[in-house]
Design an enzyme around this catalytic site. Structure first.
Site, PDB file in Angstrom:
ATOM      1  N   HIS A  28     -28.448 -31.502  13.291  1.00  0.00           N
ATOM      2  CA  HIS A  28     -28.958 -30.013  12.636  1.00  0.00           C
ATOM      3  C   HIS A  28     -30.554 -29.921  12.619  1.00  0.00           C
ATOM      4  O   HIS A  28     -30.925 -29.021  13.005  1.00  0.00           O
ATOM      5  CB  HIS A  28     -28.072 -29.701  11.241  1.00  0.00           C
ATOM      6  CG  HIS A  28     -26.720 -29.333  11.446  1.00  0.00           C
ATOM      7  ND1 HIS A  28     -25.773 -30.302  11.859  1.00  0.00           N
ATOM      8  CD2 HIS A  28     -26.061 -28.165  11.153  1.00  0.00           C
ATOM      9  CE1 HIS A  28     -24.724 -29.833  11.766  1.00  0.00           C
ATOM     10  NE2 HIS A  28     -24.710 -28.437  11.376  1.00  0.00           N
TER      11      HIS A  28
ATOM     12  N   GLU B 257       0.526  -1.498  -7.659  1.00  0.00           N
ATOM     13  CA  GLU B 257       0.352  -0.852  -6.211  1.00  0.00           C
ATOM     14  C   GLU B 257      -0.150   0.572  -6.369  1.00  0.00           C
ATOM     15  O   GLU B 257      -1.133   1.029  -5.768  1.00  0.00           O
ATOM     16  CB  GLU B 257       1.509  -0.849  -5.380  1.00  0.00           C
ATOM     17  CG  GLU B 257       1.438  -0.305  -4.048  1.00  0.00           C
ATOM     18  CD  GLU B 257       3.027  -0.307  -3.389  1.00  0.00           C
ATOM     19  OE1 GLU B 257       3.978  -0.146  -4.135  1.00  0.00           O
ATOM     20  OE2 GLU B 257       3.161   0.066  -2.294  1.00  0.00           O
ATOM     21  N   HIS B 258       0.574   1.535  -7.062  1.00  0.00           N
ATOM     22  CA  HIS B 258       0.152   2.796  -7.310  1.00  0.00           C
ATOM     23  C   HIS B 258      -0.046   2.964  -8.815  1.00  0.00           C
ATOM     24  O   HIS B 258       0.513   2.738  -9.698  1.00  0.00           O
ATOM     25  CB  HIS B 258       1.310   3.857  -6.951  1.00  0.00           C
ATOM     26  CG  HIS B 258       1.707   3.829  -5.539  1.00  0.00           C
ATOM     27  ND1 HIS B 258       3.062   3.055  -5.207  1.00  0.00           N
ATOM     28  CD2 HIS B 258       1.271   3.959  -4.383  1.00  0.00           C
ATOM     29  CE1 HIS B 258       3.166   3.049  -3.769  1.00  0.00           C
ATOM     30  NE2 HIS B 258       1.998   3.619  -3.374  1.00  0.00           N
TER      31      HIS B 258
ATOM     32  N   ASP C 137       1.712   9.205  -0.425  1.00  0.00           N
ATOM     33  CA  ASP C 137       2.702   8.862   0.640  1.00  0.00           C
ATOM     34  C   ASP C 137       2.581   9.059   1.961  1.00  0.00           C
ATOM     35  O   ASP C 137       2.937   8.549   3.056  1.00  0.00           O
ATOM     36  CB  ASP C 137       4.091   8.826   0.069  1.00  0.00           C
ATOM     37  CG  ASP C 137       4.632   7.718  -1.042  1.00  0.00           C
ATOM     38  OD1 ASP C 137       3.562   6.673  -1.075  1.00  0.00           O
ATOM     39  OD2 ASP C 137       5.487   7.835  -1.747  1.00  0.00           O
TER      40      ASP C 137
ATOM     41  N   GLN D 235       9.383   6.473  -7.377  1.00  0.00           N
ATOM     42  CA  GLN D 235       9.229   5.285  -7.134  1.00  0.00           C
ATOM     43  C   GLN D 235      10.679   4.686  -6.929  1.00  0.00           C
ATOM     44  O   GLN D 235      10.986   3.778  -6.115  1.00  0.00           O
ATOM     45  CB  GLN D 235       8.293   4.708  -8.107  1.00  0.00           C
ATOM     46  CG  GLN D 235       7.898   3.282  -7.710  1.00  0.00           C
ATOM     47  CD  GLN D 235       7.032   3.220  -6.471  1.00  0.00           C
ATOM     48  OE1 GLN D 235       6.389   3.957  -6.286  1.00  0.00           O
ATOM     49  NE2 GLN D 235       7.565   2.256  -5.597  1.00  0.00           N
TER      50      GLN D 235
ATOM     51  N   HIS E 100      13.150   4.285  -4.151  1.00  0.00           N
ATOM     52  CA  HIS E 100      13.044   3.477  -2.698  1.00  0.00           C
ATOM     53  C   HIS E 100      13.638   2.345  -2.815  1.00  0.00           C
ATOM     54  O   HIS E 100      14.517   2.084  -1.711  1.00  0.00           O
ATOM     55  CB  HIS E 100      11.464   2.789  -3.108  1.00  0.00           C
ATOM     56  CG  HIS E 100      10.225   3.642  -2.319  1.00  0.00           C
ATOM     57  ND1 HIS E 100      10.293   4.025  -1.008  1.00  0.00           N
ATOM     58  CD2 HIS E 100       9.446   4.377  -2.958  1.00  0.00           C
ATOM     59  CE1 HIS E 100       9.458   4.825  -0.742  1.00  0.00           C
ATOM     60  NE2 HIS E 100       8.562   5.094  -2.064  1.00  0.00           N
TER      61      HIS E 100
END
Lengths: 427, 427
Positions: free
Chosen positions: B419, B326-327, B360, B259, B262
């Site tokens: 209506h 996220e993960h 990934d 991670q 990145h």
């Protein structure tokens, strides 16, 4: 009177002009809304009380009503009215409950198992417009899918009535939904309160519901300013009616007016296979407008609307797909064969006996729908809107043998060696 | 070294502080991006050429590559690399193809039939980041579900390489996806081009894909300025690893580093059931960092990260749900019983042999996932992201008898007489 165009005589840029809704940012509104949001964020409940005094002309001590109050208010409506709300509730529940289904797990390679599971969004905020028209139906449209999804905390905000309370219809819907509290705040301040939280009002993860320009602008703004999300951008309501010679001009006019009475900025578009039909609808409009209580509003909306004559139903559908209407009504005998050609629309009403107002209240479909051309990329509200789907994967040692080298090669070609090592170290 | 906390000693506000990601608006970025968007909107291709010369240092004549170029470039990669991309493609395809299923129709009342049908979003734009790391995997993650959904027009934008072209990996993925053109533009200008359209680049209905802060800001801004929609707000990537005494410190460290490499703003959080494990992971981190090519980046990210010691797995999951990663990786023997307690996460990796890097690239799940706590309300990209669901309803004359009075009562109580009339006139 509807302005009249003939598709045959329109150039592509003229069509683009016709289907464009006004999306200009109104900076006067934006500035006012930003000021409200910042004030609520900084001063919380105190700010809410002041804004409610200012906009709703009501001095509130407690910012919410609870079970006892709700019970009492719910008893003020007639049994017929209760029964109608119950039927709407049941139909909405029936339609939405098929939307949540387990997906099967996929073994993408031997030993590599992947699947998705839905989880309710934990805290959701429902905005129920008040003011001139109070919409208990909106509470059902948002509350039922939230309940089916299993959301833990459902925060409902609605501006207080002159009485300092809510009306009995909204109260009865709260009971049907087993929601035991409602927050008495409306407008941009309600959206800000749910986005940031105050002492009285909990912060939520996602905000749902229609509203006026201030509410809509507030939703867009808090979406960018916090990590709250929203159901969809919303604009003035709209209908597009496709009618051929089998259509009843009276039914068509009634459907256009049902849209038009929502507000002066509503749009009602007629796409007809003959000029004669357009003229007949125009005379029906004049006739029906005479006896309509909200005629003044409806007349302004009709002036803001138009009719397009086309050569055939294929052209009609093509225009409709370009317009991407919130509501589409097919007033044709041959509606079934047209369904596959509908690409962009929020909700579709098929045949001569399916008025759009049925979907607004009780057919079971949701009435919270994408407007302003957003039907090109957004769906209406559904149970999906109240859940997120989490992906899961499990790899066995057999799986790692199968997938390992692929991951290593791909990590290496992207230059991400720690990604590669996370596999290599396990082999 | 990971900073260390003990959950037992943290107050609620301290936990809130720990799980908060930086969501402050950077106005310097916003102003620069707004200028780019306005320039592309006004000057189209001319602006794109100038910005590409400025940011990518390349003078482009034609703003895209076509089939022949793509074919040629795709042949420059090895057969092993092609094969790895094919396997990833197949697995992603297998997993995503179960996501599109017909829903059954519901008769909410006799004669009232309602259902939903999915329609592809017609024009979608995929942004594939280039620059330092080129990510062919992202093209597969977005292109495969777009193809399964049946999107008519798939516009792919990616910044040109130094050669003025794209790399062979991206080219090969374009071939796998049967996409015959790629637009050579990156950054905020690519997003603006897809939102407004230029002579070369078509306007799309929805924009997908990750990117740097400029790309992300541009996506948020065009979402508010046009009627284009976006997949999700995106921020720096993140992982949360839950580990107990059954975990291998070396595996955990490898996953945290995958991670961390990145970018310096990535976050890698370890939640461990013992302080001892945290120390072991920290020494493993030091060891593995020594041989990592992107060690400098990873070290900055690790400095930006932390470890939390908890008393048991239940506490670990509760912290994770608050963080909404996220993960999420569960490096525990007992992962199966923990699944039902996972409420907020993008994608989950189960057990000791399921590294996040498998997801990934090749397990089949999507790697375009909600970051920055958006996992509380957003799902990752799936086939759902490329379709909208339209509701349909048909009412027969029997149906109108059943539902009519309910609609009339509800329309009347909301004060919407047109209506009501749309039903009454049909009875």
């Amino acid at each position: 009177m509807l302005k009249q165009y003939s598709l045959r005589n329109l150039t592509a840029p003229e069509v683009a002009q016709l289907v464009a809704r006004n999306t200009d940012a109104n900076h006067a509104i934006q500035d006012a809304v930003l000021q409200i949001i910042n004030d609520v964020r900084e001063r919380g409940d105190e700010s809410l009380r002041e804004l409610t005094a200012k906009f709703d002309k009501i001095a509130l001590d407690k910012l919410y009503l609870e079970k006892d109050d709700i019970e009492e208010l719910a008893m003020t409506i007639t049994r017929d009215q209760q029964r109608a709300l119950e039927i709407a509730f049941q139909n909405i529940h029936r339609f939405h409950s098929v939307q949540l289904r387990k997906e099967r797990s996929v073994e993408t390679m031997p030993g590599v198992k992947c699947w998705r599971e839905a989880r309710p969004i934990e805290k959701v905020g429902l905005y129920i417009p008040g003011g001139s028209a109070v919409l208990p139906s909106t509470l059902l449209m948002l509350g039922v899918p939230a309940r089916i999804a299993g959301c833990k905390e459902i925060v409902v905000c609605s501006p207080p009535q002159k009485s300092g309370k809510i009306n009995g219809f909204v109260a009865y819907c709260l009971q049907l939904l087993k929601i035991e509290r409602i927050y008495l705040t409306g407008g941009a301040q309600a959206i800000a309160a749910m986005a940031y939280g105050t002492d009285s009002i909990p912060k939520v993860d996602k905000i749902f519901g229609p509203g006026n320009q201030f509410v809509t602008k507030a939703k867009s703004l808090v979406q960018g300013m916090t990590n709250v999300s929203i159901d969809m951008p919303a604009g003035p309501s709209e209908v597009l009616v496709i009618a051929d010679d089998t259509a009843s001009p009276a039914f068509v006019a009634a459907d256009l007016l049902a849209q038009a009475e929502h507000g002066p900025d509503s749009q009602a578009v007629l796409v007809a296979t003959s000029q004669a039909l357009i003229q007949q609808v125009n005379s029906e409009l004049a006739k029906q407008l005479e006896v309509l209580p909200r005629a003044e509003i409806a007349r302004m909306a009709i002036d803001n609307s138009y009719a397009v004559a086309v050569d055939n139903l294929q052209e009609a559908l093509s225009f409709s797909n370009t317009y991407a209407p919130e509501h589409l009504i097919l007033e044709t005998d041959e509606w079934e064969s047209l369904i596959p050609r509908i690409v962009n629309a929020g909700s579709v009403f098929l045949g001569h006996l399916t008025p759009e107002s049925a979907g607004d209240y009780a057919s079971g479909t949701n009435h919270t729908l994408p407007t302003s051309g957003y039907a090109r990329s957004y769906s209406g509200v559904s149970v999906d809107s109240f859940v997120k789907k989490i992906t899961f994967q499990h790899i066995s040692s057999e799986g790692l043998n199968h997938i390992g080298s692929t991951v290593e090669i791909l990590a290496e070609l992207e230059g991400l060696h720690a990604h590669k090592n996370a596999v290599s170290i396990r082999k």
